[in-house]
Each structure stands twice: as C-alpha cells, then as structure tokens.
Design a protein around this motif. Sequence first.
Motif, short mmCIF file in Angstrom:
data_model
loop_
_atom_site.label_atom_id
_atom_site.label_comp_id
_atom_site.label_asym_id
_atom_site.label_seq_id
_atom_site.Cartn_x
_atom_site.Cartn_y
_atom_site.Cartn_z
N GLY A 44 -20.88 42.60 -0.06
CA GLY A 44 -21.52 43.60 -0.91
C GLY A 44 -20.69 43.89 -2.15
O GLY A 44 -21.23 44.00 -3.26
N SER A 45 -19.38 43.99 -1.98
CA SER A 45 -18.50 44.26 -3.11
C SER A 45 -18.52 43.12 -4.12
O SER A 45 -18.45 43.35 -5.33
CB SER A 45 -17.07 44.50 -2.62
N ALA A 46 -18.61 41.88 -3.63
CA ALA A 46 -18.65 40.73 -4.53
C ALA A 46 -19.91 40.77 -5.41
O ALA A 46 -19.85 40.48 -6.62
CB ALA A 46 -18.61 39.43 -3.73
N ILE A 47 -21.05 41.12 -4.81
CA ILE A 47 -22.29 41.25 -5.59
C ILE A 47 -22.16 42.39 -6.59
O ILE A 47 -22.51 42.26 -7.77
CB ILE A 47 -23.48 41.48 -4.66
N GLN A 48 -21.64 43.53 -6.14
CA GLN A 48 -21.51 44.67 -7.03
C GLN A 48 -20.58 44.36 -8.20
O GLN A 48 -20.83 44.77 -9.34
CB GLN A 48 -21.00 45.90 -6.27
N ASP A 49 -19.52 43.60 -7.95
CA ASP A 49 -18.59 43.25 -9.03
C ASP A 49 -19.28 42.42 -10.12
O ASP A 49 -19.03 42.63 -11.31
CB ASP A 49 -17.39 42.49 -8.47
N LEU B 77 -22.47 42.51 -10.84
CA LEU B 77 -23.39 43.41 -11.53
C LEU B 77 -22.67 44.38 -12.45
O LEU B 77 -23.20 44.78 -13.49
CB LEU B 77 -24.22 44.17 -10.49
N ARG B 78 -21.44 44.76 -12.08
CA ARG B 78 -20.63 45.59 -12.98
C ARG B 78 -20.23 44.82 -14.23
O ARG B 78 -20.25 45.36 -15.34
CB ARG B 78 -19.37 46.08 -12.25
N GLU B 79 -19.86 43.58 -14.04
CA GLU B 79 -19.46 42.77 -15.19
C GLU B 79 -20.59 42.66 -16.20
O GLU B 79 -20.35 42.61 -17.42
CB GLU B 79 -19.03 41.38 -14.72
N LEU B 80 -21.82 42.65 -15.70
CA LEU B 80 -22.99 42.52 -16.57
C LEU B 80 -23.54 43.87 -17.00
O LEU B 80 -24.61 43.94 -17.62
CB LEU B 80 -24.07 41.71 -15.85
N GLU B 81 -22.85 44.95 -16.64
CA GLU B 81 -23.15 46.32 -17.05
C GLU B 81 -24.46 46.85 -16.47
O GLU B 81 -25.08 47.76 -17.03
CB GLU B 81 -23.13 46.44 -18.57
N PHE B 82 -24.88 46.30 -15.32
CA PHE B 82 -25.96 46.92 -14.56
C PHE B 82 -25.44 48.13 -13.78
O PHE B 82 -26.20 49.03 -13.44
CB PHE B 82 -26.54 45.93 -13.54
N VAL B 83 -24.15 48.10 -13.44
CA VAL B 83 -23.56 49.08 -12.54
C VAL B 83 -22.41 49.79 -13.23
O VAL B 83 -21.57 49.16 -13.89
CB VAL B 83 -23.03 48.40 -11.25
N HIS B 84 -22.37 51.13 -13.07
CA HIS B 84 -21.32 51.95 -13.65
C HIS B 84 -20.92 53.01 -12.64
O HIS B 84 -21.63 53.28 -11.67
CB HIS B 84 -21.82 52.62 -14.94
N GLY B 85 -19.79 53.63 -12.87
CA GLY B 85 -19.40 54.78 -12.07
C GLY B 85 -18.74 54.41 -10.76
O GLY B 85 -18.23 53.30 -10.58
#
Length: 219
Positions: free
Chosen positions: A73-78, A80-88
């Motif tokens: 899960g963390s690998a997927i979230q990372d 998505l963060r790099e692509l600025e879908f995820v913040h915070g």
Amino acid sequence: MGSRSVSLSVRNVTDRTSNPFGLRPPFDRTEPTERTAVFGYGDANADFHVIGDYPGNHGGTRTGVPFTETDAGSAIQDVLRELEFVHGFRERPDLENLYLSYVHMCCLPDGHEPTESEYAELERFFDAELRAINAHVLLPVGERPTDHVLREYTTQRDRLEFDMPTLHANEVRGRGFMVVPIRDPSEWTDGDREALVSKLESILESDYRQTKGVATSIG
C-alpha cells in the motif's frame, strides 16, 4: 447481477472523503473492537480510480484508508504522491482527482484471505461504487483486481495473455474506461515503478477525458 444490484446516489454525499456513498458491508467477520471494512476513500468525482484487493493485503485495517499500513500500500501511495494526487498525512491523506477502493472492502480476522464466495458477495457493492465514481482511468493493483476489471469492464480479458509483468503500466481498451493494470508492488522488479510513473505522467499530459475507452497497444 439483476435484483442483486446496488443503487447509489451521488447527491449530497460527494463532499465526504471516506465511504461517500454510505455503503454498509453485507457481513462482519471481525471481533467487536476491530474495523468492519475499509471503505472507498477520496474524491467521489475523480478521474482516476485505484483499485486494490482487500484490507489484509493492501492495508487500512487500522487507519480505515486503502493503501496505508502495508508495504504494498505504501509503495502505491508513494507513486501517487510523486504525481501529486496525494498530499498530507500518510495515514489520512488528502486526495486530488483520485479515488481508492478495494474489490473486497470487508476486514477478516487473523489475516484470513477472502473466499471466492466472499469476493462474489461483495462484487455488486464494488460495481455500484465504481459506476458511481465513473472515473476515466481505472488502475487495478495486482492479479485479482486486474482480472476482475478486465473481465467486467473491458472486452479484452479473453483476448489477452494474462501476464501481469506484460500488462503492467500499459493501457487496455475499456467499455467506457481506460484501464492501466498495476503489478502488485510486492512483485515489482527493476523498472516497474518507473514505468508506472511514466505511464501516469503521459496520461496526465494527454487529453484523457477525450480518449476515454480508446485502446492502445500492450507490450
């Protein structure tokens, strides 16, 4: 699915981040103090919908948020963060133009995997939510979510050799969707993460809203 279908309304719930459609799990296999299910999370009007397997695999049994807690899960979230879908905050992130959910949302005790009948029992809930979100791009993570999405939302499942290393980060024709399968992060080899980032960057740079459902080559 006939009379077993689930009807969802998007009115007055799209401002809710977690379980925006108020789904109620059809069964509870957990102890009274444990989380019953990990519901869909994010922007209910998103163009991108990431689809995981179940909480015990891709995470969220403690946080209630898909793609948290576990390494996969963390690998997927990372990404998505790099692509600025995820913040915070990692355990309760803010999502932009992104929705996260599982094909099997219910938690199970003692790390048990869902049975075939339990997957089947939740299929109508997953289908109703997916169609309510109506994202342009579906991103199934791992073999089971990819198999299900290709089978139910494209005409390509029986025409493709089902090989996740080959399908990974490539586009597949969908019935109203663009599908980009993602190999489970636990199986990533050199280049898999970079290929996924590159593919998503390419989609974001394109007019993907106008190409919804258009096929491109695999491999």
